[in-house]
Design a protein around this motif. Sequence first.
Motif, PDB file in Angstrom:
ATOM      1  N   MET A   1     -18.669  29.781 -14.219  1.00  0.00           N
ATOM      2  CA  MET A   1     -17.192  29.385 -14.616  1.00  0.00           C
ATOM      3  C   MET A   1     -16.510  29.786 -13.246  1.00  0.00           C
ATOM      4  SD  MET A   1     -14.346  30.092 -17.431  1.00  0.00           S
ATOM      5  CE  MET A   1     -15.626  30.326 -18.796  1.00  0.00           C
ATOM      6  N   LYS A   2     -15.901  28.724 -12.669  1.00  0.00           N
ATOM      7  CA  LYS A   2     -15.032  28.928 -11.313  1.00  0.00           C
ATOM      8  C   LYS A   2     -13.644  28.788 -11.678  1.00  0.00           C
ATOM      9  CE  LYS A   2     -18.961  27.453  -8.465  1.00  0.00           C
ATOM     10  NZ  LYS A   2     -19.251  26.575  -7.643  1.00  0.00           N
ATOM     11  N   LEU A   3     -12.834  29.499 -10.885  1.00  0.00           N
ATOM     12  CA  LEU A   3     -11.519  29.425 -11.055  1.00  0.00           C
ATOM     13  C   LEU A   3     -10.966  27.865 -10.613  1.00  0.00           C
ATOM     14  CD1 LEU A   3      -8.536  30.704 -11.086  1.00  0.00           C
ATOM     15  CD2 LEU A   3      -8.362  31.178  -8.496  1.00  0.00           C
ATOM     16  N   GLU A   4     -11.624  27.445  -9.812  1.00  0.00           N
ATOM     17  CA  GLU A   4     -11.249  25.964  -9.417  1.00  0.00           C
ATOM     18  C   GLU A   4     -11.502  25.033 -10.586  1.00  0.00           C
ATOM     19  OE1 GLU A   4     -12.634  22.689  -5.982  1.00  0.00           O
ATOM     20  OE2 GLU A   4     -13.708  24.580  -6.216  1.00  0.00           O
ATOM     21  N   GLN A   5     -12.506  25.157 -11.222  1.00  0.00           N
ATOM     22  CA  GLN A   5     -12.554  24.380 -12.485  1.00  0.00           C
ATOM     23  C   GLN A   5     -11.399  24.553 -13.610  1.00  0.00           C
ATOM     24  OE1 GLN A   5     -16.520  26.057 -13.359  1.00  0.00           O
ATOM     25  NE2 GLN A   5     -17.572  24.210 -13.033  1.00  0.00           N
ATOM     26  N   LEU A   6     -11.105  25.707 -13.622  1.00  0.00           N
ATOM     27  CA  LEU A   6      -9.933  26.229 -14.609  1.00  0.00           C
ATOM     28  C   LEU A   6      -8.567  25.287 -14.040  1.00  0.00           C
ATOM     29  CD1 LEU A   6     -10.297  29.756 -15.523  1.00  0.00           C
ATOM     30  CD2 LEU A   6     -11.266  27.727 -16.773  1.00  0.00           C
ATOM     31  N   VAL A   7      -8.322  25.411 -12.845  1.00  0.00           N
ATOM     32  CA  VAL A   7      -7.404  24.572 -12.214  1.00  0.00           C
ATOM     33  C   VAL A   7      -7.467  23.102 -12.529  1.00  0.00           C
ATOM     34  CG1 VAL A   7      -6.150  24.234 -10.091  1.00  0.00           C
ATOM     35  CG2 VAL A   7      -6.933  26.402 -10.555  1.00  0.00           C
ATOM     36  N   THR A   8      -8.759  22.631 -12.411  1.00  0.00           N
ATOM     37  CA  THR A   8      -8.638  21.342 -12.541  1.00  0.00           C
ATOM     38  C   THR A   8      -8.512  20.898 -14.086  1.00  0.00           C
ATOM     39  OG1 THR A   8     -10.340  21.268 -10.752  1.00  0.00           O
ATOM     40  CG2 THR A   8     -10.611  19.381 -12.412  1.00  0.00           C
ATOM     41  N   PHE A   9      -9.184  21.614 -14.739  1.00  0.00           N
ATOM     42  CA  PHE A   9      -8.838  21.289 -16.297  1.00  0.00           C
ATOM     43  C   PHE A   9      -7.454  21.527 -16.782  1.00  0.00           C
ATOM     44  CE2 PHE A   9      -9.011  23.368 -20.657  1.00  0.00           C
ATOM     45  CZ  PHE A   9      -9.325  22.292 -21.483  1.00  0.00           C
ATOM     46  N   GLU A  10      -6.509  22.412 -16.038  1.00  0.00           N
ATOM     47  CA  GLU A  10      -5.166  22.608 -16.343  1.00  0.00           C
ATOM     48  C   GLU A  10      -4.510  21.264 -15.754  1.00  0.00           C
ATOM     49  OE1 GLU A  10      -2.031  25.927 -15.604  1.00  0.00           O
ATOM     50  OE2 GLU A  10      -2.994  24.935 -13.709  1.00  0.00           O
ATOM     51  N   ALA A  11      -4.683  20.756 -14.628  1.00  0.00           N
ATOM     52  CA  ALA A  11      -4.063  19.778 -13.890  1.00  0.00           C
ATOM     53  C   ALA A  11      -4.208  18.451 -14.816  1.00  0.00           C
ATOM     54  CB  ALA A  11      -4.770  19.443 -12.601  1.00  0.00           C
ATOM     55  N   ILE A  12      -5.377  18.333 -15.264  1.00  0.00           N
ATOM     56  CA  ILE A  12      -5.727  17.130 -16.282  1.00  0.00           C
ATOM     57  C   ILE A  12      -4.862  17.090 -17.488  1.00  0.00           C
ATOM     58  CG2 ILE A  12      -7.557  16.060 -17.615  1.00  0.00           C
ATOM     59  CD1 ILE A  12      -9.781  16.781 -15.455  1.00  0.00           C
ATOM     60  N   VAL A  13      -4.869  18.190 -18.187  1.00  0.00           N
ATOM     61  CA  VAL A  13      -4.158  18.458 -19.398  1.00  0.00           C
ATOM     62  C   VAL A  13      -2.486  18.182 -19.136  1.00  0.00           C
ATOM     63  CG1 VAL A  13      -3.544  20.085 -21.286  1.00  0.00           C
ATOM     64  CG2 VAL A  13      -5.670  19.894 -20.488  1.00  0.00           C
ATOM     65  N   THR A  14      -2.066  18.802 -18.035  1.00  0.00           N
ATOM     66  CA  THR A  14      -0.676  18.736 -17.830  1.00  0.00           C
ATOM     67  C   THR A  14      -0.004  17.490 -17.104  1.00  0.00           C
ATOM     68  OG1 THR A  14      -0.968  19.687 -15.683  1.00  0.00           O
ATOM     69  CG2 THR A  14      -0.427  21.154 -17.434  1.00  0.00           C
ATOM     70  N   THR A  15      -1.071  16.728 -16.346  1.00  0.00           N
ATOM     71  CA  THR A  15      -0.563  15.464 -15.741  1.00  0.00           C
ATOM     72  C   THR A  15      -1.066  14.091 -16.830  1.00  0.00           C
ATOM     73  OG1 THR A  15      -2.901  15.088 -14.602  1.00  0.00           O
ATOM     74  CG2 THR A  15      -0.982  16.392 -13.579  1.00  0.00           C
TER      75      THR A  15
END
Length: 299
Positions: free
Chosen positions: A1-15
Amino acid sequence: MKLEQLVTFEAIVTTGTFRKAAERLNKSQSAISNAIRLLEDELELTLLSREAYRPKLTAEGEIFFRESSRVLAQMRELGATAARLRAREEPELCIAITATLSLQHLLPVLEEIDRRHPATHIRLLTEVMGGPIERLMEQRADIAIATLESVPLDEVETQRFAEVTIRPVASRRFAKRLGPGAKSMTAMQTFPQIVVSGTGGPENKQSRDLLPGGRKWTVSDFAAKKQVILSGQGWGGLPDHLMQDEIAAGTLETLVVEGFPPRHSEIFVLRRRDQAPGPVASALWSLLVAKGTETLAPR
């Protein structure tokens, strides 16, 4: 699990969509989709349902999003701490402030910052409508002081700072022409309403406190607006602090206008969550928050 993946997941949910997440992160939509697919494969979980037009969190995704948001917040705090440890005093700080707020709220704080950090050049920009938040989000300002209108709250940290009241006014001569008592919307539509153009681009033009179907003059700033209103050529809303002397002298009079009640606005100090502040910006933020607490304290 990478930090970049978590950032991407958060961006999808919030946008709300893969496309908007790609725009926020400046990546292709296929890269966003691939990052989430790899994350789900690694976790052996389906985090997002793709059955509808917009991706929706699954039950497992809801729990994972809650925990991953906490981890990301901690990572950002760590990054900001590291940046502060590396940083030297900033050569310049830019503060974008709404023109409806009196600078008297800000000047004691700036005086203290200048005493502590005399080598840092302060740029103070007075903006109208969406100007302060646009400068902040485009990283052309370190701190903004404005209302929360059109503010992306998931991207910005906020603290209450002050309150402002804007009232409809006219010159004594103009008010005498109108006569006593409340003014109907129909009657006021025949006279020019003086408004200030926004400094945040076409999408941030004046949109509040406009009488529908009425005549309108547009000026560049509140100083010009006040001068035109004093000349008796129109009416409009002004913040209390800009007209208190004229109200006391009787050269301006408040109006009671249908559809234009006095507007009470809360003003906030704002900074980007993803922008690690330097030592001077951190000190300025702390002083502004303390000043806001003092200003808004019950008396």
